[in-house]
Design a protein around this motif. Structure first.
Motif, mmCIF file in Angstrom:
data_model
loop_
_atom_site.group_PDB
_atom_site.id
_atom_site.type_symbol
_atom_site.label_atom_id
_atom_site.label_comp_id
_atom_site.label_asym_id
_atom_site.label_seq_id
_atom_site.Cartn_x
_atom_site.Cartn_y
_atom_site.Cartn_z
ATOM 1 N N ILE A 82 0.840 -1.203 0.000
ATOM 2 C CA ILE A 82 0.000 0.000 0.000
ATOM 3 C C ILE A 82 0.874 1.252 0.000
ATOM 4 C CG2 ILE A 82 -1.609 1.333 1.418
ATOM 5 C CD1 ILE A 82 -2.908 -1.337 2.158
ATOM 6 N N GLN A 83 1.992 1.231 0.714
ATOM 7 C CA GLN A 83 2.912 2.359 0.672
ATOM 8 C C GLN A 83 3.377 2.625 -0.756
ATOM 9 O OE1 GLN A 83 6.150 1.718 3.399
ATOM 10 N NE2 GLN A 83 4.819 0.874 4.972
ATOM 11 N N GLU A 84 3.762 1.574 -1.439
ATOM 12 C CA GLU A 84 4.238 1.717 -2.825
ATOM 13 C C GLU A 84 3.114 2.174 -3.749
ATOM 14 O OE1 GLU A 84 5.692 -2.189 -3.425
ATOM 15 O OE2 GLU A 84 7.662 -1.803 -2.493
ATOM 16 N N GLN A 85 1.897 1.713 -3.493
ATOM 17 C CA GLN A 85 0.767 2.105 -4.328
ATOM 18 C C GLN A 85 0.421 3.576 -4.126
ATOM 19 O OE1 GLN A 85 -0.303 -0.328 -6.380
ATOM 20 N NE2 GLN A 85 -1.540 1.200 -7.487
ATOM 21 N N LEU A 86 0.530 4.052 -2.891
ATOM 22 C CA LEU A 86 0.284 5.468 -2.619
ATOM 23 C C LEU A 86 1.275 6.352 -3.366
ATOM 24 C CD1 LEU A 86 -0.455 5.387 1.222
ATOM 25 C CD2 LEU A 86 -1.999 6.268 -0.534
ATOM 26 N N VAL A 87 2.530 5.945 -3.385
ATOM 27 C CA VAL A 87 3.556 6.700 -4.113
ATOM 28 C C VAL A 87 3.174 6.813 -5.586
ATOM 29 C CG1 VAL A 87 5.956 6.629 -4.888
ATOM 30 C CG2 VAL A 87 5.408 6.153 -2.495
ATOM 31 N N LYS A 88 2.672 5.740 -6.134
ATOM 32 C CA LYS A 88 2.327 5.720 -7.553
ATOM 33 C C LYS A 88 1.043 6.497 -7.837
ATOM 34 C CE LYS A 88 1.128 2.452 -11.245
ATOM 35 N NZ LYS A 88 0.945 1.028 -11.589
ATOM 36 N N ASP A 89 -0.007 6.258 -7.052
ATOM 37 C CA ASP A 89 -1.321 6.831 -7.356
ATOM 38 C C ASP A 89 -1.390 8.323 -7.086
ATOM 39 O OD1 ASP A 89 -2.249 4.348 -8.108
ATOM 40 O OD2 ASP A 89 -2.996 3.850 -6.101
ATOM 41 N N PHE A 90 -0.689 8.815 -6.068
ATOM 42 C CA PHE A 90 -0.790 10.226 -5.697
ATOM 43 C C PHE A 90 0.492 11.005 -6.000
ATOM 44 C CE2 PHE A 90 -4.004 8.080 -3.186
ATOM 45 C CZ PHE A 90 -5.102 8.897 -3.368
#
Length: 377
Positions: A82-90
């Motif tokens: 989820i940390q990595e996904q947040l970096v990508k999505d936002f």
């Protein structure tokens, strides 16, 4: 139990960091909480609030409402994906996300591609431990959303959530940067009760010193000074952060909203003044403790001096009559007239005891007239 678990996690956060890893490295902190996902979506005409079981559900609902303003609230760092996904999505820089995870950063604000990244610290006072507990709150803001991330489930932002739910004021009409201000304002408002509790604790310590000072009391004073130093290390960067915000260009922080941030800046000045005042009071408690201990030692020495002064002449008399000078020569039978003839008087012993008692009474009367007796006892 959750609070105790969180405190252990935060105390070990520095130990979790690896030496020599590449910048922007993400990881799951020891004993990190499983993430929880909250979304508030609102505008002048609508409001929606929901907790989602997965990050994918939250992101889907966020994208379904492109015209609304959103507050995405994620609590817990226990999922690396989820940390990595947040970096990508936002479009969050990995170095910023690393600061979020390494959650003992000083308060600060940075501009990034499309918005702001801000770190602030939430405070609460522990009555049991008489200490300040601080939790990092990381905030990302953009054109239509605010993302907040924190390691703990509990926070101090419920009053703000209630305002948004009730639609009070203009908060639903303002841009997301105003929500950033509102978050910062609530966080700073909670500093004042903490400072007030510290003031009460200072009064308690002062009363304890005057009543019966001990080494435990001194240890409590020193611990309090450490807490005030920690508070000062938090309050000064909060002030510097607001100064940086007020200097930003109008496209980042509109001029009509700067007045609100100036008000928050005034709050930080008040907080720093209160912290410095309590810090001086804590230092004066150390002086009061040392003065009280010194005064009590003087009283003890005065009592011992009175006792010694009473028994010194008595010891002198007892020493005189304890000398073994013979009155009569056993070989020749000669009598020595100056060898304590009173030893053989029939009332010599009661007379001597009476003389000693009279001497004690005279000394006590003398000390009483001097004021030593009443002040000592």
């Amino acid at each position: 139990m959750a609070k105790k678990k969180y405190r252990r996690s935060r105390s070990n956060s520095i130990l979790d960091r690896k030496i020599g890893i590449k910048p922007g490295h993400l990881y799951v902190p020891t004993e990190a909480f499983v993430p929880r996902f909250f979304l508030m979506s609102f505008s002048e005409a609508m409001f929606e609030e929901q907790e989602f079981e997965t990050y994918a559900q939250l992101l889907k609902r966020f994208k379904e409402l492109p015209d609304a303003r959103h507050w995405i609230d994620i609590r817990g760092y226990g999922d690396l994906q989820i940390q990595e996904q947040l970096v990508k999505d936002f479009k969050i820089h990995p170095l910023q996300m690393e600061d979020v995870i390494n959650d003992y950063q000083r308060p600060k604000v940075d501009e990034y591609e499309d918005g702001l990244f801000m770190i602030t610290r939430m405070l609460r006072w522990s009555e049991e431990q008489h200490s300040v507990e601080d939790v990092q709150l990381s905030v990302f803001s953009n054109a239509n959303y605010v993302v907040t991330l924190q390691s703990d489930y509990a926070d101090c932002l419920d009053p703000l959530r209630e305002r948004i739910r009730a639609g009070r004021g203009v908060i639903r009409q303002r841009p997301p940067i105003y929500i950033v201000y509102a978050i910062l304002d609530v966080v700073l408002d909670y500093y004042f009760p903490v400072i007030a509790e510290i003031g009460k604790y200072v009064d308690e310590l002062e009363h304890s010193i005057l009543k019966s000072s001990s080494k435990i009391t001194l240890q409590h004073i020193l611990d309090l000074k450490n807490e005030l130093v920690k508070l000062r290390r938090i309050a000064w960067p909060e002030r510097d952060k607001l100064v940086e915000l007020l200097r930003m260009e109008e496209d980042v922080l509109p001029e009509n909203l700067k007045v609100y941030f100036r008000d928050a800046y005034d709050h930080t000045i008040q907080l720093i003044d209160l912290i410095d005042s309590h810090k001086e009071m804590a230092s004066s408690l150390v002086d009061l403790y040392m003065s009280t201990v010194s005064n009590r030692m003087n009283e003890i020495m005065k009592v011992l001096t009175i006792i010694s002064s009473i028994f010194i002449p008595l010891s002198f008399i007892a020493g005189i009559y304890g000398m073994n000078f013979a009155r009569e020569n056993p070989e020749t039978g000669e009598v020595y007239p100056y060898s304590m003839p009173e030893l053989y008087q029939p009332y010599a012993y009661p007379i001597l005891i009476s003389l000693m008692l009279l001497l004690i009474l005279l000394q006590l009367y003398f000390f009483y007239r001097k004021g030593w007796f009443t002040k000592s006892f």
